[in-house]
Write a protein that holds these residues in place. Structure first.
Motif, PDB file in Angstrom:
ATOM      1  N   THR A 443      12.469  45.567 -51.833  1.00 37.78           N
ATOM      2  CA  THR A 443      11.385  45.168 -52.725  1.00 37.78           C
ATOM      3  C   THR A 443      10.109  44.976 -51.900  1.00 37.78           C
ATOM      4  N   ASN A 465      13.191  49.446 -54.981  1.00 34.02           N
ATOM      5  CA  ASN A 465      12.354  48.726 -55.941  1.00 34.02           C
ATOM      6  C   ASN A 465      11.010  48.368 -55.307  1.00 34.02           C
ATOM      7  N   SER A 467       7.059  48.242 -54.554  1.00 32.82           N
ATOM      8  CA  SER A 467       5.913  48.135 -55.461  1.00 32.82           C
ATOM      9  C   SER A 467       4.617  48.202 -54.653  1.00 32.82           C
ATOM     10  N   ASN A 489       8.551  51.650 -57.777  1.00 27.25           N
ATOM     11  CA  ASN A 489       7.574  51.105 -58.728  1.00 27.25           C
ATOM     12  C   ASN A 489       6.173  51.120 -58.119  1.00 27.25           C
ATOM     13  N   ASN A 511       7.609  57.234 -60.217  1.00 25.66           N
ATOM     14  CA  ASN A 511       6.664  56.128 -60.009  1.00 25.66           C
ATOM     15  C   ASN A 511       5.557  56.281 -61.053  1.00 25.66           C
TER      16      ASN A 511
END
Length: 613
Positions: A443, A465, A467, A489, A511
């Motif tokens: 993440t 995951n 971002s 993401n 994405n």
């Protein structure tokens, strides 16, 4: 020089040595004319374009001839009438590799003091019968690799130290008993079945044992790990061995390379491996091993390659606080396809000292040769090499990695259950060329420090995951050839410039928040980054995904010394895109599914010949 051998050479009656190798001579070798050189002791005609059949029975009349080297004349064969009544009285060395030989010459049975025989890379068919090897009693080195042999009735002689039977069609159980004198035994790439015979434990001074790529099964003999003096290189990969890994280095710590990958081995790693203080290469991939991360291996000062992919390893990637630095020599580590969990510890990457500093390959050659008391040329062969298979869109390109001359570095932690943020410390590994963290649960943002990995050629962070935006620092990766950020993401504008102008939609698929070239979605200001000027269309083999694995290779493979040459877009893995093969015998060969009883060094780097014997 080209054409036929000048007739003037045959008038040098007192000539002792004639070496016409590595030319473009062609035509038939005139055996009768060679008889004029009655004092000749050494005749070397290798690496030419001779054809026809050489009359060995005629050459046997050269009573002082001790060495005959005819290798690498692909159209050259023996005369069919080289009768057994002829005798090579002093011949000790016969090299007839990579020619057009289809059967054993009868005259071999009369070469009573023959010690070095190389008939590799021919088309010799059938079997080696007991009578066939008569007269080979004094052989020290025998290379029959890359032929079409089906069986072996007995091992020739009682003083055989080096035997190479790789890449034939040998079938059935491994012939026993093995000659106790064997130091190097290469019999990979055959169709052998059954178990390793107990006589393997009776070898007096074993150095290299390569039984890889067969159908051997059963339990690996305990003596390979517990004898007072075991092999330095053990390559048993790609067989059907089962049971637990023996206690290697229980009484002997000289093991340098251990390849047990692609078998059915199970259980935990033997803790005796901690005693293998010289171990540089450990490949245990594709087994059924079940253990936690072997952090205790971090104490091995020489360990450069650690491959544990696709087993049942589990738990957290803990690092021993008692070992500092831990895994300091590691250059390739593959933990993919296991059940590791948790956050990646920053200290693991901070300890990888060998991945932090630029490498001068020529200096490394000198360092290794000085360390082992070898010539720089032989130092290249004293250690092993492995191959790296890169999966391209519709083809595979095989790349080479020299273990002690590190021109390939990689970290693959894909297909696990790692979580948390990607450590910024990875950005300190400036010599890293492959980084694969895909198919985990990472993440947070992509660390901008990854822009410091100036040697990086492949980066795969897909199926996590992650971002935030793609850091603009990534455009500094001018050698990047493979990029995969798909299925995360990520948001914002895709950076452009340098290699980022060459990647296609599939690098960013999944994405939904990304915009700009090469995607059709424009960014919020109504203008996405302008696409680069039209570029030359890539060949169909252009890479999009990177899956690599390491396997031991038989010796006789080439090496790379070239560096930083541009080959196509980026480097296209340029520094290691080659395969080189060779053939000249050296009596001693050591190390790792690879070394070197049989070599002519050819060094290629994107078509550049940078070092030649």
């Amino acid at each position: 020089m080209h054409g036929e051998i000048p007739s003037s050479f045959f008038n040098l009656a007192n000539l002792i040595e004639l070496d016409l190798s590595s030319n473009n001579f062609s035509g038939v070798i005139k055996s009768d004319m060679l008889l004029k050189l009655k004092n000749l002791e050494t005749l070397v005609l290798s690496l030419n374009n001779f054809s026809g059949a050489i009359k060995l029975d005629v050459l046997s009349k050269l009573k002082n001839l001790t060495m005959l080297e005819l290798s690498n004349n692909k159209l050259l064969s023996f005369s069919s009438d080289d009768g057994v009544n002829s005798t090579f009285q002093k011949l000790e060395t016969l090299y007839f590799s990579s020619c057009n030989v289809q059967q054993f010459p009868n005259i071999l049975r009369s070469a009573k003091i023959l010690r070095y025989l190389d008939l590799s890379n021919n088309a010799i068919k059938g079997s080696i019968f007991k009578w066939e090897s008569k007269g080979w009693e004094r052989l020290f080195y025998l290379n029959l690799s890359h032929n079409l042999l089906l069986s072996l009735e007995q091992f020739p002689g009682e003083n055989l130290h080096i035997l190479d039977l790789r890449s034939n069609l040998l079938q059935g159980p491994l012939l026993a008993p093995l000659p106790p004198s064997l130091e190097e035994f290469w019999i990979s790439n055959n169709n052998l079945t059954g178990k390793i015979p107990p006589s393997i434990c009776n070898l007096t001074y074993p150095q290299i044992l390569d039984l890889s790529r067969n159908y051997l099964g059963g339990i690996i003999p305990k003596c390979l790990g517990s004898s007072s003096y075991g092999p330095r290189i053990i390559n048993l990969q790609k067989n059907n061995f089962k049971g637990k890994i023996p206690d290697f280095c229980a009484y002997y710590n000289g093991l340098i390379n251990l390849a047990l990958n692609d078998n059915q081995l199970e259980g935990p790693l033997p803790r005796s491996l901690i005693n293998c203080t010289f171990l540089k290469f450990l490949n245990l991939a594709n087994n059924k091993l079940n253990d936690t991360f072997p952090r205790w291996l971090g104490a091995l000062p020489a360990l450069q390659v650690l491959i544990l992919r696709f087993n049942g390893f589990h738990g957290r990637l803990n690092i021993s606080e008692d070992i500092r630095p831990s895994f300091s020599s590691l250059q390739i580590v593959d933990l993919s396809g296991n059940e590791f969990i948790g956050v990646l510890p920053t200290t693991f990457f901070q300890n990888l000292n060998s991945l932090k500093h630029a490498r001068n390959l020529s200096e490394l050659v000198l360092q290794e040769s000085d360390k082992e008391g070898l010539t720089p040329l032989y130092a290249l062969h004293f250690y092993d090499q492995v191959s790296v298979n890169v999966t391209w869109k519709k083809s595979e390109m095989e790349l080479e990695y020299i273990r002690t001359l590190p021109i390939f570095t990689a970290i693959d932690f894909s297909n696990n259950r790692f979580s948390g943020k990607i450590p910024e410390a990875i950005g300190e590994l400036r010599t890293l060329e492959v980084l694969n963290l895909s198919h985990n649960s990472f993440t947070g943002n992509i660390p901008p420090s990854l822009g410091n990995l100036v040697e990086l050629e492949s980066l795969d962070l897909s199926s996590n995951n992650l971002s935030g935006e793609i850091p603009s620092q990534m455009t500094k990766l001018t050698f990047l050839e493979v990029l995969n950020f798909s299925h995360n993401n990520l948001v914002g504008s895709i950076p452009h410039g340098n290699q980022f102008n060459t990647f296609e939609n599939d690098s960013y698929y999944g994405n939904l928040g990304l915009c700009g070239f090469p995607l059709t979605k424009q960014c919020g200001n109504g203008e996405g980054p302008k696409p680069p000027a039209p570029k030359r269309k890539e060949a169909e083999g252009s890479p999009v995904a990177f899956i690599w694995k390491l396997v031991m290779m038989g010796y006789g493979c080439g090496v790379v010394l070239g560096r930083d040459l541009n080959c196509g877009r980026g480097r296209v893995f340029g520094r290691i895109a080659f395969i080189a093969v060779a053939d000249i015998t050296d009596a001693i060969a050591v190390i790792a599914g690879i070394a070197v009883v049989n070599f002519t060094l050819l060094i290629v780097y994107c078509g550049y010949s940078g070092f030649r014997q």
